[in-house]
Structure formats: structure tokens, C-alpha cells
Design a protein around this motif. Structure first.
Motif, PDB file in Angstrom:
ATOM      1  N   SER A  20       1.017  -1.186  -0.080  1.00 46.20           N
ATOM      2  CA  SER A  20       0.096   0.031  -0.049  1.00 46.20           C
ATOM      3  C   SER A  20       0.949   1.387  -0.137  1.00 46.20           C
ATOM      4  CB  SER A  20      -1.029  -0.101   1.172  1.00 46.20           C
ATOM      5  OG  SER A  20      -1.781   1.146   1.062  1.00 46.20           O
ATOM      6  N   GLN A  88      -3.572  -2.062   4.302  1.00 45.33           N
ATOM      7  CA  GLN A  88      -4.174  -0.853   4.512  1.00 45.33           C
ATOM      8  C   GLN A  88      -3.381   0.171   5.236  1.00 45.33           C
ATOM      9  OE1 GLN A  88      -6.775   0.193   2.675  1.00 45.33           O
ATOM     10  NE2 GLN A  88      -7.008  -1.812   1.780  1.00 45.33           N
ATOM     11  N   SER A  90      -3.734   3.555   7.998  1.00 39.35           N
ATOM     12  CA  SER A  90      -4.468   4.682   8.472  1.00 39.35           C
ATOM     13  C   SER A  90      -3.766   6.029   8.625  1.00 39.35           C
ATOM     14  CB  SER A  90      -4.998   4.124   9.996  1.00 39.35           C
ATOM     15  OG  SER A  90      -5.491   5.052  10.677  1.00 39.35           O
ATOM     16  N   TYR A  97      -2.076  -1.450   8.744  1.00 36.66           N
ATOM     17  CA  TYR A  97      -2.754  -2.886   8.766  1.00 36.66           C
ATOM     18  C   TYR A  97      -2.410  -3.831   7.816  1.00 36.66           C
ATOM     19  CZ  TYR A  97      -5.663   0.657  11.707  1.00 36.66           C
ATOM     20  OH  TYR A  97      -6.384   1.346  12.519  1.00 36.66           O
ATOM     21  N   ALA A 129     -10.072  -6.424   1.455  1.00 29.64           N
ATOM     22  CA  ALA A 129     -10.086  -5.437   2.412  1.00 29.64           C
ATOM     23  C   ALA A 129      -9.907  -4.003   1.788  1.00 29.64           C
ATOM     24  CB  ALA A 129      -8.667  -5.522   3.389  1.00 29.64           C
ATOM     25  N   ALA A 130     -10.653  -2.990   2.532  1.00 30.49           N
ATOM     26  CA  ALA A 130     -10.593  -1.761   2.022  1.00 30.49           C
ATOM     27  C   ALA A 130     -10.304  -0.532   2.971  1.00 30.49           C
ATOM     28  CB  ALA A 130     -11.857  -1.319   1.072  1.00 30.49           C
ATOM     29  N   GLU A 131      -9.947   0.550   2.800  1.00 30.20           N
ATOM     30  CA  GLU A 131      -9.726   1.570   3.518  1.00 30.20           C
ATOM     31  C   GLU A 131     -11.017   2.251   4.375  1.00 30.20           C
ATOM     32  OE1 GLU A 131      -7.583   6.041   4.266  1.00 30.20           O
ATOM     33  OE2 GLU A 131      -7.767   5.097   2.324  1.00 30.20           O
ATOM     34  N   SER A 133     -11.621   5.328   5.924  1.00 33.87           N
ATOM     35  CA  SER A 133     -10.806   6.487   6.403  1.00 33.87           C
ATOM     36  C   SER A 133     -11.600   7.360   7.306  1.00 33.87           C
ATOM     37  CB  SER A 133     -10.643   7.282   4.774  1.00 33.87           C
ATOM     38  OG  SER A 133     -11.730   7.878   4.351  1.00 33.87           O
ATOM     39  N   PHE A 138     -10.192  -0.031   8.660  1.00 38.37           N
ATOM     40  CA  PHE A 138     -10.361  -0.656   7.492  1.00 38.37           C
ATOM     41  C   PHE A 138     -11.641  -1.569   7.464  1.00 38.37           C
ATOM     42  CE2 PHE A 138      -7.747  -3.748  10.035  1.00 38.37           C
ATOM     43  CZ  PHE A 138      -8.299  -4.901   9.760  1.00 38.37           C
ATOM     44  N   TYR A 139     -11.990  -1.980   6.327  1.00 39.40           N
ATOM     45  CA  TYR A 139     -13.262  -2.851   6.178  1.00 39.40           C
ATOM     46  C   TYR A 139     -12.657  -4.209   5.615  1.00 39.40           C
ATOM     47  CZ  TYR A 139     -16.202   1.254   6.272  1.00 39.40           C
ATOM     48  OH  TYR A 139     -16.925   2.400   6.607  1.00 39.40           O
ATOM     49  N   THR A 151     -10.873  -0.856  13.834  1.00 37.69           N
ATOM     50  CA  THR A 151     -10.378   0.599  14.017  1.00 37.69           C
ATOM     51  C   THR A 151      -9.846   0.567  15.531  1.00 37.69           C
ATOM     52  OG1 THR A 151     -10.584   2.721  13.983  1.00 37.69           O
ATOM     53  CG2 THR A 151     -12.352   1.617  14.805  1.00 37.69           C
TER      54      THR A 151
END
Length: 283
Positions: A20, A88, A90, A97, A129-131, A133, A138-139, A151
Motif C-alpha cells: 500500500s 491498509q 491509517s 494494517y 479489504a478496503a480503507e 478513512s 479498514f473494512y 479500527t
């Protein structure tokens, strides 16, 4: 994985399972550094090696560069065949992550690549997985079809950490509670070591305004000014000015320092309205 530079029109192969991009602003730099973080798991002469790498892409000319970081990813014995599938960043908390296929979550500090946390968050394989923000997390979706959100627990993460410097940095980046005593302790350490620049940066960036300006000004004023050296108080005000406009008290104390020490004003401070000039006639 393949990393491609649009500016240079060339690519580079990475031995990595997940990667990432991230941005991180170093002290003294006007613009944030662009970083690439990636996790790898390789076998060399029968030995399995799992690593996390953090590298700067395109250092800024004439500015401090981000020091390359590398650290181990520690997989438990029961997860010897596991590997990272997603990563991901943060930006809210400056955390990395790393999520594995078998549902392990590794959390690392972005600046130092220091381990923060590790736990299993899913008994089923994670494949996406996705951010997230808005919450700094993350999801993730697992094979069962569960939709996960992970989180930081802001109330507990700083007291959870045993590493003083890491706890202070995390509290600073995320403006988190729980670091009151740690921040004061770290400031006193830096000050006693005559690391006035670092102490000034910590005072300015302290989470939730833990270090009040009048007390900090008095602390820096107490340091004898050595001939030919920048007064520590001026270093503090210089750091403050990189973050924004000074209030009336700060403007007055800076003005008094400039007059008493016969220091030349930086015209940019006045032109950009960073200093409150009213009520300075007494000087």
C-alpha cells in the motif's frame, strides 16, 4: 508485485504479497513523503522469512529523507502456512494494517515500523479489504460473507502500549487521550538531554494541548543562551510558526525575545500574518 513510476516510466518487481502507498510528513519538510509499504514471506534454504518494509519513493531534493524501515512479521506456529493478503494504511493514526489469509491482523507504526498489536480477527479466510478513512481503520470481507470493520479503540490503545516513545508518537499523530504522564515524561527527558528542537516539536504537537504554552515558554526561557547559538525559546517559537498563527501571549513573548536578543525578524512571519502585532507598542 510490480511497482511502476509514472514520472520515470519504469517499473520494479517487489517480492511481496500485499502492499500500500502512504504519506508521512517529516519534521522540517514542507511536503509529506510518499512511502510504499509491503509485506513479504519468502523461503530461503528451508527458512521461512516474513518481513514488513517501509520505503520512501522519490526523496525531496535538499530535504531530510525517510529512513528505510524493515521489521519481522511474527506468525504463530499454528499459522506457519499463512501469508498477508491485504494491507491498509491509517493516515489518521499513522498505522499500518497487514491482514492475512487466515484472519490475522498485524498493526505497525508507520514511522518506525514498530509492532503495536497482533490478533486474529476472523476464523474464516479474508480475501478483500478496503480503507475506512473516516474512522482510521479498514473494512474486510471473509469467505463466510461477513463484513468486518476494524479500527483503533482510542480510549485504551495508548495505555496498552509499553513503549514510551511509541505511545507518545501514536497519541501525537491521532490526538489520543491516555498519554498525559507519558508526554510530560518524554518532554522532560528531551529537555534534560538538551534536545531542545525535539522537545519543542513534542510541545507543539502534544495531543489535546497537554503542554500549556506559558509553562513551556518559561521552561525555554530558563535555558542560558550560548553565544553564537540559536536560543532554545526561538526554536520553540519557530516550530509553533510552522503550525500556524501565534496568539497574543506567544506573539508578545517572541517579540520580547527578538528585541532583547537583537534578532532580526523573519519578514515572512509578518507578511503571512502569523504574528499578532497589536499591543506590542510597550516593547
Amino acid at each position: 508485485m510490480q511497482l511502476f513510476s509514472v514520472d520515470q516510466q519504469r517499473s520494479q518487481a517487489l517480492e511481496a504479497h500485499a502492499a500500500s502507498f502512504a504519506s508521512f510528513k517529516l519534521a522540517g519538510n514542507d511536503k509529506p513523503s510518499i512511502l510504499v509499504c509491503f509485506a513479504s514471506k519468502t523461503v530461503n534454504v528451508g527458512q521461512i522469512t516474513s518481513k514488513l518494509h517501509v520505503i520512501e519513493l522519490g526523496a525531496q531534493p535538499g530535504k531530510p529523507g525517510f529512513t528505510k524501515k524493515q521489521t519481522d512479521l511474527f506468525f504463530p506456529p499454528d499459522f506457519a502456512d499463512d501469508f498477508p493478503v491485504a494491507m491498509q494504511i491509517s493516515q489518521k493514526y499513522s498505522l499500518i494494517y497487514a491482514i492475512t489469509k487466515l484472519g490475522l491482523l498485524f498493526v505497525y507504526d508507520l514511522e518506525t515500523a514498530t509492532a503495536v498489536y497482533r490478533n486474529r480477527i476472523s476464523p474464516d479466510p479474508i480475501f478483500l479489504a478496503a480503507e475506512a478513512s473516516n474512522v482510521g481503520g479498514f473494512y474486510a470481507v471473509n469467505r463466510r460473507g461477513q463484513f468486518l470493520l476494524a479500527t483503533v479503540n482510542e480510549a485504551t490503545i495508548v495505555p496498552f502500549l509499553n513503549n514510551l516513545e511509541l505511545a507518545v508518537n501514536l497519541a501525537k499523530h491521532g490526538n489520543l487521550p491516555g498519554a498525559e504522564n507519558l508526554v510530560v515524561q518524554r518532554f522532560q527527558e528531551l529537555f534534560s538531554q538538551t534536545k531542545y528542537k525535539e522537545a519543542a516539536e513534542l510541545a507543539v504537537e502534544s495531543p489535546q494541548a497537554l503542554l500549556p504554552t506559558p509553562e513551556i515558554v518559561a521552561k525555554f526561557q530558563s535555558v542560558p543562551v550560548q553565544s553564537g547559538q540559536t536560543p532554545p525559546l526561538l526554536q520553540y517559537f519557530g516550530t509553533l510558526l510552522t503550525r500556524g498563527r501565534l496568539n497574543a501571549f506567544e506573539s508578545f513573548e517572541l517579540s520580547r525575545l527578538v528585541v532583547n536578543q537583537k534578532i532580526y525578524w523573519k519578514i515572512g512571519w509578518l507578511k503571512t500574518n502569523l504574528i499578532e502585532v497589536k499591543n506590542l507598542g510597550i516593547l
